[in-house]
Write an enzyme that holds these catalytic residues in place. Structure first.
Site, PDB file in Angstrom:
ATOM      1  N   ARG A  25       0.821  -1.221   0.000  1.00  0.00           N
ATOM      2  CA  ARG A  25       0.000   0.000   0.000  1.00  0.00           C
ATOM      3  C   ARG A  25       0.855   1.271   0.000  1.00  0.00           C
ATOM      4  NH1 ARG A  25      -5.569  -0.929   1.846  1.00  0.00           N
ATOM      5  NH2 ARG A  25      -6.068  -2.738   0.595  1.00  0.00           N
ATOM      6  N   ARG A  29      -3.431   6.441   1.226  1.00  0.00           N
ATOM      7  CA  ARG A  29      -3.990   7.650   1.837  1.00  0.00           C
ATOM      8  C   ARG A  29      -3.105   8.340   2.853  1.00  0.00           C
ATOM      9  NH1 ARG A  29      -9.353   4.522   3.214  1.00  0.00           N
ATOM     10  NH2 ARG A  29      -7.713   2.947   3.188  1.00  0.00           N
ATOM     11  N   ARG A  38      -6.465  11.102  -6.061  1.00  0.00           N
ATOM     12  CA  ARG A  38      -7.710  10.350  -5.872  1.00  0.00           C
ATOM     13  C   ARG A  38      -8.910  11.291  -5.968  1.00  0.00           C
ATOM     14  NH1 ARG A  38     -11.074   8.961  -1.871  1.00  0.00           N
ATOM     15  NH2 ARG A  38     -11.715   6.804  -1.521  1.00  0.00           N
ATOM     16  N   ASP A  75      -6.798  -3.133  -7.599  1.00  0.00           N
ATOM     17  CA  ASP A  75      -7.335  -3.781  -6.400  1.00  0.00           C
ATOM     18  C   ASP A  75      -7.649  -5.243  -6.705  1.00  0.00           C
ATOM     19  OD1 ASP A  75      -8.326  -2.895  -3.550  1.00  0.00           O
ATOM     20  OD2 ASP A  75      -9.727  -4.405  -4.283  1.00  0.00           O
ATOM     21  N   TYR A 152     -14.820 -12.393  -0.372  1.00  0.00           N
ATOM     22  CA  TYR A 152     -15.557 -11.146  -0.671  1.00  0.00           C
ATOM     23  C   TYR A 152     -16.735 -11.403  -1.605  1.00  0.00           C
ATOM     24  CZ  TYR A 152     -11.820  -8.519   1.590  1.00  0.00           C
ATOM     25  OH  TYR A 152     -10.942  -8.025   2.509  1.00  0.00           O
TER      26      TYR A 152
END
Ligand code: CP3
Length: 344
Positions: A25, A29, A38, A75, A152
């Site tokens: 990552r 953020r 973003r 992703d 998921y």
């Protein structure tokens, strides 16, 4: 020529005086420049499917820190979307998907050949990156491992214990196994295209491997990763594979041999000295500093970074965190980690 790249040398089994370094990552953020891009893209998925902006955020941590590898910005849930699942992200909560719970849902998934229509922008991002990255930086492509992606697709969201996927596995083995098989085939096709577009290494993220008990770990984490690795190596023998069965604990021992991966990525749940003895004896390892040090910093960060480098100094090692960096991390602590790895 490419063998000059430190990450590729470590993946080929070389013990280097200073381990190469990148960070899960690393485009994320905690970086103000990521947040700005973003915002420009609108939302997370628009960023993933915008090749210019996805390449831009991939490059940001390389410019800021000079990591030895860049990981494609995308992703693991783009593959289920390409197979026909609805996918969206709820701010502050995470991903949401339409669910598959029966044979009908499985039958409605698109054929493997159809995934590229959705995933073409990702391959375009890889192409841009392979042109724009500094020549010493290795480009890593990735996919989720079938078990983690299936958790998921079955639950429709992240779950603390992967309960819905375990329940389907117990109640309808054929449908569960069908989802795993479809994801295995889809992942082979997806990673092959990433490699053809310029990815030099591929990584399989099995983030929820730790919840598979008994034979299930071998059957649903290891075996699909082994099939994917074998298929990739048949088509592209020169491409190294990194396997990340997060939470495997003692079952990390033997993962190189069982999957055929060139490198095994370690989470922070295993001690580096133990892993040197039981995992690194079989080949390159990656890891495994606790991500929380990127929040707290200070002498503890320095001490732990040195301890991990020392523990893995007698074999091939790529320095990394044990899991992704979190949004509350301080960018200065990332620099401190890099300086400690490179400066001793
Ligand atoms: O490592 C990298 O920088 C490469 C890009 C990457 C992302 N996700 C970007 C991302 C990779 C390799 C992933 C993998 C991924 N995605 C995993 C496996 C690894 C792991 O973390 O366990 C999983 C389980 C996912 C699914 C996913 N994507 C979740 C659960 C979330 C929400 C959690 C969160 O942090 O908000 C995401 C979103 C996501 N994927 C973000 C990023 C940078 C944050 C999205 C944002 O900008 O708002």
């Amino acid at each position: 020529m490419t063998q000059q790249k430190t990450i590729l040398r470590a993946l080929a089994g070389e013990t280097l005086p200073t381990p190469p370094i990148w960070m899960m990552r690393q485009a994320g953020r905690y970086l103000p420049e990521y947040k700005a891009t973003r915002a420009q893209a609108g939302d997370f998925l628009s960023l993933c499917y915008n090749p210019e902006l996805a390449a831009e955020v991939t490059l940001q941590p390389i410019r800021r820190y000079g990591f030895d590898a860049a990981i494609l910005f995308a992703d693991i849930l783009l593959l289920p979307q390409a197979l026909g699942a609805d996918l969206w992200f709820v701010t502050g909560e995470g991903p949401r998907l339409s669910t598959i719970t029966d044979a009908n849902g499985l039958a409605q998934l698109k054929p493997i050949e159809a995934i590229h229509e959705t995933l073409n922008p990702v391959y375009e991002t890889v192409k841009i990156l392979s042109q724009e990255l500094p020549k010493e930086t290795t480009l890593i492509g990735f996919a989720g491992a079938p078990w983690t992606v299936a958790t998921y697709m079955i639950a429709g969201k992240g779950t603390p214990d992967q309960g819905p996927a375990h329940a389907l596995k117990a109640e309808n083995r054929a449908v569960f196994a069908g989802i795993i098989d479809r994801l295995t085939e889809g992942t082979i096709a997806y990673l092959s295209k990433q490699i053809e577009a310029g990815a030099e290494v591929v990584k399989l993220f099995d983030s929820w491997a730790g919840s598979l008990q008994g034979d299930d770990f071998a059957d649903f984490s290891i075996k699909p990763m082994q099939k994917i690795t074998a298929a990739i190596k048949e088509k592209h023998p020169e491409i190294p594979v990194i396997a990340f069965p997060r939470g495997a604990g003692e079952k990390y021992a033997g993962v190189h041999a069982a999957t055929g991966a060139d490198c095994v990525a370690l989470d922070d749940g295993v001690d580096a000295a133990w892993a040197a003895e039981h995992v690194q004896i079989d080949g390159c390892v990656q890891g495994n500093l606790k991500s929380s040090h990127m929040v707290t910093g200070g002498q503890d960060l320095i001490d732990e970074t040195r301890r991990i480098c020392d523990a893995f100094s007698k074999g091939p090692h790529i320095f990394n965190l044990g899991h992704g960096i979190t949004p509350d991390a301080n960018p200065d602590n990332v620099q401190l980690m890099i300086d400690t790895v490179r400066g001793g």
